[in-house]
Structure formats: C-alpha cells, structure tokens
Design a protein around this motif. Structure first.
Motif, PDB file in Angstrom:
ATOM      1  N   ASP A 192       0.834  -1.231  -0.173  1.00  0.00           N
ATOM      2  CA  ASP A 192       0.067   0.128  -0.033  1.00  0.00           C
ATOM      3  C   ASP A 192       0.752   1.278   0.179  1.00  0.00           C
ATOM      4  N   ASP A 194       2.436   4.257  -1.164  1.00  0.00           N
ATOM      5  CA  ASP A 194       2.704   4.898  -2.589  1.00  0.00           C
ATOM      6  C   ASP A 194       3.466   6.336  -2.039  1.00  0.00           C
ATOM      7  N   LYS A 199      -6.571   9.027  -3.013  1.00  0.00           N
ATOM      8  CA  LYS A 199      -7.137   8.071  -3.447  1.00  0.00           C
ATOM      9  C   LYS A 199      -8.355   7.830  -2.478  1.00  0.00           C
ATOM     10  N   ASP A 218       5.121   0.489  -3.248  1.00  0.00           N
ATOM     11  CA  ASP A 218       3.733   0.217  -4.030  1.00  0.00           C
ATOM     12  C   ASP A 218       4.035   1.024  -5.397  1.00  0.00           C
ATOM     13  N   ASP A 219       3.255   2.228  -5.403  1.00  0.00           N
ATOM     14  CA  ASP A 219       3.206   3.023  -6.673  1.00  0.00           C
ATOM     15  C   ASP A 219       3.664   4.467  -6.249  1.00  0.00           C
ATOM     16  N   ASP A 222      -0.970   7.096  -6.667  1.00  0.00           N
ATOM     17  CA  ASP A 222      -2.080   6.171  -6.853  1.00  0.00           C
ATOM     18  C   ASP A 222      -3.522   6.630  -6.819  1.00  0.00           C
ATOM     19  N   LYS A 262      -0.559   5.839 -11.566  1.00  0.00           N
ATOM     20  CA  LYS A 262      -1.586   4.799 -11.375  1.00  0.00           C
ATOM     21  C   LYS A 262      -2.872   5.549 -11.115  1.00  0.00           C
TER      22      LYS A 262
HETATM   23 CA    CA Z   1      -0.927   1.677  -4.531  1.00  0.00          CA
END
Ligand code: CA
Ligand code: CA
Ligand code: CA
Ligand code: CA
Length: 525
Positions: A192, A194, A199, A218-219, A222, A262
């Motif tokens: 999780d 990011d 989000k 993660d990203d 996001d 993302k």
């Molecule tokens: Ca993420």
C-alpha cells in the motif's frame, strides 16, 4: 522581476519557482503573529524566537488565522501523531502558516512511533505548510483528511510505513508544490505504500506541481477509488521512477505493484465503474517495476499531454480498457522509449512518438542516464536541472508536436516532457513567434492585484485571459487589436462577474496571431 520580460518557456520554471520562493516573505508581510518551535525548545516557554516551544501540538493554541508557526532546523523526535484539527480552519483571505524558519531544514522523525500511527494529520483547510521533512511514520507521513485549499510546498516524505502523502476524506483543491516522496514502504505485505495518494474517498481538484516520487514499494502516485468517484486530479511537471522495489533494489513481492502514475478506478471488477479523471502534463515515468502511466481500472477521463515514459517494465503506457460512456482518453505530444505502449482504440491521439513515422532511439536524447533524477532540488525548491530525456540536437522529436496551448520554443511543441530550446532546422520560420513576449506578473505572489506586461513585435489581435487550473476562463483582460510595443494590464483577482476568486495558482494566457504563451501566477490570501 519587473524588468524581466522573458520568453516562454525558457522562463517557465525559473519564474514560477521564484514566485513560490517569495511565499515565505509574503506570509511575513501579512501581519499575522509569529511563533517559533525548536528541537531544543520547551513547551512551557512562550514560543518566541528566543524562547521557542518544542512541538507543533503545543503551539496550536497560540495560533489564530493569519499567524505563522516557524520551525527551526534540526530533528524533532515524535512518538505520536501531530493532528491539526478542523477547529484551525483558515479562510481564503486568512491562512495559517507552518513553515521552516528561513533556510533551515527541520525534520520530523516518527521512526520510534508505533506501527499504524500517522505522522501529521491535517484536517483543517487553508493552511500553507512549507519546508518540512517527515520520515518514519507508522502510517502516512502526512494525511490531508478532509482539509481543502491547503498549500503543501517544498516538503519531503520518506521512509514512512505507508504512503508518504495521502489525501482522503473529501480533501479537495489542495496544491502540492515541489514536494518529494520516496522510500516509503509498509511491511510485511508492502502492498500500500505509495509516494502520493489522492485515493479512496479523496475529493476533487487536487493539484501536484514539480513533485517527485521514487523508490516507493507500491506506486508513485495512486488514484485508486473507493467510496468516491467522478473526481479530478491534475499533475504538472511531476516525475516518478523506481517504484515497486525496496530502497536496496529488491522486489518485496506481488502486492507491491510498482506503477508510476496509477490513475485509479476501483478494484479489478470495478463493478461500480468508478471514475478518477486525471490530467497529466509534462510528466515523466521511468524504470518502474510495472507500468509508467497506468489506467489501472479507471473508467473516467484521462488526458496526457507532453508526457515521457522510459523503461517501465510492463509498459510505459497501458490504458486499454473501455471507458464509461462520455469519458475520453487524450494522449498528445508524448514519448515512449524502451517500453510498450498499449492504448485502446478509443484513444484520441495526436503526434505521439509512436505515431507518424517518428523513430525513437537513444540518440534522440542528450542523456538516458537516470542517475541525476534524485539530485537535490534547486535552492528555490524547483526540480533539479537534468539531461535525462531532454532532446538532443537533430532529434526528430523536436518541433513535431501539436499546439496544445502550453507555449513552446521553435516552430512547434516538441514531443515529451521537456521542451527543447533547440529549433529544428527543417521547419519554416515563424517571425512573430520569435518576437512576442509575456512577462512574469508582478508582484507575484500577489494580493489583491497584480500587473502583467507583454511585448508585441508587430501589431496584432490580442487576447489575454486568466484561467483556473482546469483551464477554464475566468476573465478576459484584453481582447482587441493592439499596436506593436510594450503593453501592460492589471488584474484585481476578480472574475468576469466581479467575484473575487480563491487564492491559489492561476494561468494567464496571451494569444496573438501566430501563437500562444502561458504563464502561472500565485494569488496568495
Ligand atoms: Ca498503491
Ligand atoms: Ca498495492
Ligand atoms: Ca529519432
Ligand atoms: Ca519546439
């Protein structure tokens, strides 16, 4: 700045970051009270420069809207969340300021706090937070929860045990400017964390400028949705790379998705057809474990203008799933090198590097070395000057783009995130474009009024408009035919209906016969 009439876009980054650099000064001139904290301060002290308090939490009750809490350099060890509640809402005209003192570098270190505890939680609106570093929190470094119209500037979030900066609970119209978020990781699943996460139940209108996210497990960004839909997030000149890995380069597993940008939607089925509209301009994604620009499950509209993807392992661009009725995907002037481009047939495309017979190879760029991307920022907080993905002389990416109203050098926009100062030799001359200029407004930041100068090399039809971050026209300052020479107009911060607009970043755009130049200005309240 008064005398510096500069030609877009050479001046674009410099002038804007100069403007932002002035923010602290302006805050001081607003006449609010000033209070201080220092690592060796004492919460029993009054919070003056000579007798500072030690914590933000103990200083809040000193503050009323318009006041500034100045944070001395050094390390602040925190074991619990610093919450700024909605009882500290400012207004558009009267903000709260939480800022590093002068050029000092305060670090809030939450490494010893328990897992699950956030670092800062901002529930309030109309705060300006500048120059803070936040590391090691047991959850988000900073969560903006419901707060709106905040400015978060020149802050860094790293080694937190969830997303560095998360926006949620309806947080809307926040402006995240020149911030970094890196090496955030959430053991044991690493699923999780990011860099930046507008989000879940985030609100609309959040805006990122000049931000970097790298090495998050993660990203990078996001926009995953749950409990919200039909919101818009805007990114301008943001970079993201190397996500999906731990700082030592190892892969913590399949929960660690590793996308650059993302762009949301819900879970894989997305049975609710959730939409997170994204608008990305001049953004760069490279060397991510999965995709650079990733639809994920987003069924809303996405606009990618002058973006660059390089070396993202699964794909540089993957936006292939059919969108909701009435939604669109626009991709223009963008570049892909060393990576797949997977766009659905529904994509509205123009002059991308994989179209029109353009060929992309290493020689199109001054450098494909990525090692300087995490260089220190410039003294004014703007992104470092790098050569990576900047176009080399002779590249057929130069001047091969479509005019999308952002301004450019030479005879046409280039492809990719970085407009070159090189003019292609094969394109025809455009005499007027070479000569007309749009200056940085002054003062900037401003309140309540500012002046805009421009120069016309020959008489021309002129339209000068003020736009919000979405590109919506607020007011037309000039709309007529004008003679050659210097011109000057002022703007009083009101729209065409005479209403005072909110504080924040705005565009002003000059259109003359032969071209368009756009600049930004900051209305500070
Ligand atoms: Ca993420
Ligand atoms: Ca994940
Ligand atoms: Ca080429
Ligand atoms: Ca050009």
């Amino acid at each position: 700045m008064h005398n510096s009439l500069l030609t877009f876009p050479f001046s674009k980054d410099n002038t804007r970051s100069k403007a932002l650099f002035l923010l602290l000064t302006v805050a001081m001139e607003l006449g609010g009270g000033q209070f201080f904290i220092a690592p060796d301060g004492n919460d029993a002290d009054p919070g003056t420069l000579l007798e500072p308090k030690a914590t933000v939490s103990a200083s809040l009750n000193l503050l009323t809207a318009g006041d500034t809490l100045l944070v001395r350099g050094g390390t602040y060890i925190n074991n619990s969340t610093v919450t700024i509640g909605s009882d500290y809402d400012g207004t558009d005209g009267l903000r709260y300021y939480l800022m590093a003192y002068e050029n000092e570098s305060p670090l809030f270190d939450f490494s010893t706090s328990n897992f699950g505890l956030r670092g800062f939680r901002l529930n309030a609106s109309y705060w300006s937070i500048k120059g803070l570093s936040i590391k090691g929190a047991g959850d988000n470094g900073l969560q903006i929860s419901g707060g709106s119209y905040n400015f978060i500037e020149n802050c860094a979030f790293f080694e937190n045990r969830d997303t560095g900066l998360q926006l949620s609970n309806g947080a809307a119209y926040n402006q995240i400017i020149n911030c970094d978020s890196y090496y955030n990781a959430d053991p044991p699943d690493y699923g999780d964390a990011d860099g930046f996460a507008p989000k879940l139940d985030v609100g609309t209108g959040n805006y990122f400028y000049g931000c970097r996210a790298w090495g998050n497990c993660d990203d990078g960004w996001d926009g995953y949705m749950r409990g919200a839909s039909d919101v818009t997030t805007i990114l301008d000149s943001c970079w993201t790379w190397g996500n999906g890995y731990l700082p030592d380069g190892s892969d913590p597993g399949s929960q660690a998705n590793g996308n650059g940008f993302k762009m949301g939607g819900g879970d894989n089925s997305n049975a609710d057809a959730l939409m997170h509209h994204f608008e990305l301009t001049n953004c760069l994604a490279f060397n991510n474990k999965a995709k650079g620009f990733d639809q994920n499950n987003n069924l809303g509209s996405m606009t990618l203008l002058n973006c660059s993807g390089y070396g993202n392992l699964t794909a540089n661009y993957r936006i292939s799933r059919e969108l909701n009725e009435g939604q669109f995907l626009r991709v223009k002037n963008s570049v892909s090198h060393f990576g797949e481009t997977q766009l659905g047939d529904f994509a509205l495309q123009e002059t991308n590097s994989w179209l029109n017979g353009i060929s992309v190879d290493d020689d199109d760029f001054i450098s494909i070395s990525t090692i300087h991307a995490d260089n220190p920022r410039q003294p004014d907080g703007s992104l470092p000057e790098i050569d990576f993905m900047h176009l080399a002389s002779g590249s057929d990416l130069i001047d091969s783009g479509t005019d999308i109203g952002l301004g450019y050098n030479g005879n046409a926009p280039d492809l990719g995130a970085f407009e070159s100062s090189i003019t292609s030799t094969y394109a025809k001359e455009d005499g007027l474009r070479a000569g007309f200029k749009l200056g940085q407004n002054y003062p900037n930041p401003f309140n309540p009024a500012t002046q805009i100068d421009y120069y016309l090399p020959e008489s021309s039809a002129v339209r000068l408009v003020v736009l919000d971050l979405r590109g919506r026209e607020l007011i037309r300052l000039s709309d007529n035919s004008q003679v050659a020479g210097h011109h000057s107009v002022s703007w009083d911060g009101k729209n065409s209906r005479g209403q005072t607009v909110a504080g924040g970043l705005y565009f002003y755009r000059l259109e003359v016969s032969g071209g368009i130049i756009t600049q930004k200005m900051l209305l500070l309240k």
